[in-house]
Design a protein around this motif. Structure first.
Motif, PDB file in Angstrom:
ATOM      1  N   LEU A 197      61.586  52.229  -1.747  1.00  0.00           N
ATOM      2  CA  LEU A 197      60.308  51.756  -1.711  1.00  0.00           C
ATOM      3  C   LEU A 197      60.367  51.244   0.294  1.00  0.00           C
ATOM      4  O   LEU A 197      61.482  50.261   0.364  1.00  0.00           O
ATOM      5  CB  LEU A 197      58.752  51.695  -2.388  1.00  0.00           C
ATOM      6  N   ILE A 198      59.187  51.477   0.597  1.00  0.00           N
ATOM      7  CA  ILE A 198      59.368  50.824   2.768  1.00  0.00           C
ATOM      8  C   ILE A 198      58.109  49.881   2.524  1.00  0.00           C
ATOM      9  O   ILE A 198      56.457  50.086   2.079  1.00  0.00           O
ATOM     10  CB  ILE A 198      59.823  51.497   3.047  1.00  0.00           C
ATOM     11  N   ALA A 199      59.067  48.686   2.226  1.00  0.00           N
ATOM     12  CA  ALA A 199      57.367  47.752   2.846  1.00  0.00           C
ATOM     13  C   ALA A 199      57.259  47.308   4.000  1.00  0.00           C
ATOM     14  O   ALA A 199      57.883  46.166   3.921  1.00  0.00           O
ATOM     15  CB  ALA A 199      57.519  45.690   1.482  1.00  0.00           C
ATOM     16  N   GLY A 200      56.021  47.185   4.407  1.00  0.00           N
ATOM     17  CA  GLY A 200      55.729  47.152   6.014  1.00  0.00           C
ATOM     18  C   GLY A 200      54.711  45.921   5.721  1.00  0.00           C
ATOM     19  O   GLY A 200      53.887  45.335   4.816  1.00  0.00           O
ATOM     20  N   ILE A 201      55.239  44.989   6.159  1.00  0.00           N
ATOM     21  CA  ILE A 201      54.085  44.058   7.212  1.00  0.00           C
ATOM     22  C   ILE A 201      53.169  44.116   8.027  1.00  0.00           C
ATOM     23  O   ILE A 201      53.691  44.747   9.291  1.00  0.00           O
ATOM     24  CB  ILE A 201      54.650  42.735   7.207  1.00  0.00           C
ATOM     25  N   GLU A 202      51.675  43.855   7.983  1.00  0.00           N
ATOM     26  CA  GLU A 202      50.761  43.830   8.578  1.00  0.00           C
ATOM     27  C   GLU A 202      51.011  42.670  10.150  1.00  0.00           C
ATOM     28  O   GLU A 202      51.228  41.838   9.718  1.00  0.00           O
ATOM     29  CB  GLU A 202      49.431  44.204   8.174  1.00  0.00           C
ATOM     30  N   GLY A 204      56.394  37.845   1.515  1.00  0.00           N
ATOM     31  CA  GLY A 204      56.828  39.503   1.379  1.00  0.00           C
ATOM     32  C   GLY A 204      57.958  39.682   0.182  1.00  0.00           C
ATOM     33  O   GLY A 204      57.772  40.233  -0.611  1.00  0.00           O
ATOM     34  N   VAL A 205      58.624  39.135   0.520  1.00  0.00           N
ATOM     35  CA  VAL A 205      59.935  38.855  -0.439  1.00  0.00           C
ATOM     36  C   VAL A 205      59.241  38.719  -1.882  1.00  0.00           C
ATOM     37  O   VAL A 205      59.866  39.377  -2.802  1.00  0.00           O
ATOM     38  CB  VAL A 205      60.748  38.551   0.052  1.00  0.00           C
ATOM     39  N   GLU A 206      58.998  37.255  -1.814  1.00  0.00           N
ATOM     40  CA  GLU A 206      58.093  36.717  -2.741  1.00  0.00           C
ATOM     41  C   GLU A 206      56.737  37.759  -3.186  1.00  0.00           C
ATOM     42  O   GLU A 206      56.895  37.574  -4.995  1.00  0.00           O
ATOM     43  CB  GLU A 206      58.222  35.579  -2.610  1.00  0.00           C
ATOM     44  N   LEU A 207      55.809  38.351  -2.501  1.00  0.00           N
ATOM     45  CA  LEU A 207      54.722  39.200  -3.708  1.00  0.00           C
ATOM     46  C   LEU A 207      55.538  40.356  -4.323  1.00  0.00           C
ATOM     47  O   LEU A 207      55.015  40.726  -5.150  1.00  0.00           O
ATOM     48  CB  LEU A 207      54.007  39.201  -2.206  1.00  0.00           C
TER      49      LEU A 207
END
Length: 179
Positions: free
Chosen positions: A55-60, A134-137
């Motif tokens: 998956l790819i996680a993007g930060i708002e 983001g990493v920790e979440l």
């Protein structure tokens, strides 16, 4: 880091934003140029092994733009790391410090299955506060996060070292030293 001077020239610097002393590197001017935006996404994709993550996680907010384009091109699912109150379902959140204040990000509590490998993507790496949040979440929900990808790195602010200390390899298309 490869030679991306053509893209680097399209990143605007806004002095004293959001507070005095900050040199804000604004990628919105890069995003305005369609061919340059396409090159940005293509070059970011070239920096990763698509088989190395699920998956790819993007930060708002700007991280959404980049991660969505990458998700589309790679046919990978996209995890949204959002500002508070924007997700309709049950969510988990984390508070974190920025170089100019504090903030919070959230994600749906069922977005990650334990053991999924997630590539974290955002537009800019400064102190690493947002990226580490983001990493920790993600890790808090069982994700494996070993890589983070950015358009711009501000290496003098130490975000890369912060991520490396947490076992995350940071990569950026370009750096602006001295800021």
């Amino acid at each position: 880091m490869t030679d991306n001077d053509d893209l680097r020239a399209l990143v605007r610097t806004i002095p004293d934003y959001p507070k005095p002393g900050i040199q804000f590197r604004d990628v919105s001017t890069l995003l305005l140029d369609g061919p340059a935006f396409r090159q940005t996404i293509d070059r970011m994709i070239a920096l990763v092994d698509p088989d190395g993550f699920d998956l790819i996680a993007g930060i708002e907010a700007r991280g959404f733009i980049v991660s969505a384009a990458m998700s589309y091109a790679l046919e990978k699912g996209k995890v949204m790391l959002r500002k508070p109150g924007k997700l309709p379902g049950q969510s988990v959140s984390i508070d974190y410090a920025l170089e100019y204040g504090t903030d919070r990000i959230e994600m749906h509590d069922d977005a990650i299955r334990p053991g999924q490998r997630v590539l974290l993507v955002d537009d800019l790496l400064a102190t690493g506060g947002t990226a580490m949040a983001g990493v920790e979440l993600l890790r808090g929900q069982g994700a494996e996060v070993e890589r983070a990808l950015f358009i711009v790195d501000l290496p003098d602010l130490g975000g890369g070292k912060t991520l490396e200390a947490a076992g995350v390899e940071p990569t950026a298309l370009m750096a602006f030293a001295g800021d």
